[in-house]
Design a protein around this motif. Structure first.
Motif, PDB file in Angstrom:
ATOM      1  N   ARG A  75      71.637  12.209  16.148  1.00 23.20           N
ATOM      2  CA  ARG A  75      72.950  11.923  15.572  1.00 23.20           C
ATOM      3  C   ARG A  75      73.473  10.584  16.071  1.00 23.20           C
ATOM      4  O   ARG A  75      72.969  10.009  17.024  1.00 23.20           O
ATOM      5  N   PRO A 105      64.167  18.934  19.301  1.00 18.06           N
ATOM      6  CA  PRO A 105      64.926  20.074  18.799  1.00 18.06           C
ATOM      7  C   PRO A 105      64.292  21.417  19.199  1.00 18.06           C
ATOM      8  O   PRO A 105      63.706  22.117  18.391  1.00 18.06           O
ATOM      9  N   ASP A 124      68.932  18.003  21.126  1.00 20.07           N
ATOM     10  CA  ASP A 124      68.390  18.830  20.047  1.00 20.07           C
ATOM     11  C   ASP A 124      68.640  18.256  18.658  1.00 20.07           C
ATOM     12  O   ASP A 124      68.015  18.694  17.693  1.00 20.07           O
ATOM     13  N   VAL A 125      69.562  17.303  18.548  1.00 17.38           N
ATOM     14  CA  VAL A 125      69.945  16.756  17.252  1.00 17.38           C
ATOM     15  C   VAL A 125      69.938  15.236  17.328  1.00 17.38           C
ATOM     16  O   VAL A 125      70.426  14.647  18.288  1.00 17.38           O
ATOM     17  N   TRP A 160      70.625  15.196  12.308  1.00 18.31           N
ATOM     18  CA  TRP A 160      69.402  15.848  11.876  1.00 18.31           C
ATOM     19  C   TRP A 160      68.902  16.762  12.978  1.00 18.31           C
ATOM     20  O   TRP A 160      68.687  16.337  14.111  1.00 18.31           O
ATOM     21  N   ASP A 161      68.664  18.021  12.623  1.00 19.16           N
ATOM     22  CA  ASP A 161      68.204  19.017  13.593  1.00 19.16           C
ATOM     23  C   ASP A 161      66.688  19.183  13.616  1.00 19.16           C
ATOM     24  O   ASP A 161      66.160  20.097  14.242  1.00 19.16           O
TER      25      ASP A 161
END
Length: 86
Positions: free
Chosen positions: A16, A6, A13-14, A48-49
């Motif tokens: 998922r 991230p 970056d996430v 989730w970042d």
């Protein structure tokens, strides 16, 4: 994937879910090494970042739990690890 970064570059970056198909997301949770929940959603487009309580979570390995439901009312649970790299 077993890791995500991230860092704001627009790639990976996430953390998922992708391609749920006919399944519905019942639970998607991420935990730190002490067992504290750092992320939770039932939104199939959520992810989730790499933050926790508004702060960047530290680099490390996190555990996830994903529970999905099928049209025939069956459920399936997936557990594993993902590495957050900063």
């Amino acid at each position: 994937p077993t890791a995500f970064t991230p860092n704001g570059d627009g790639r990976n970056d996430v953390f998922r879910l992708v391609n749920l198909g006919p399944r519905s997301l019942m639970e998607f949770r991420v935990f730190n090494r002490w067992g504290q929940e750092v992320f939770s959603t039932t939104n199939p487009n959520g992810g989730w970042d790499g933050t926790w309580r508004g702060e960047k979570a530290p680099t490390g390995t996190y555990q996830y739990l994903i529970r999905v439901g099928y049209p025939d009312q069956m459920t399936e649970t997936f557990k594993g690890d993902v590495t957050l790299i900063r």
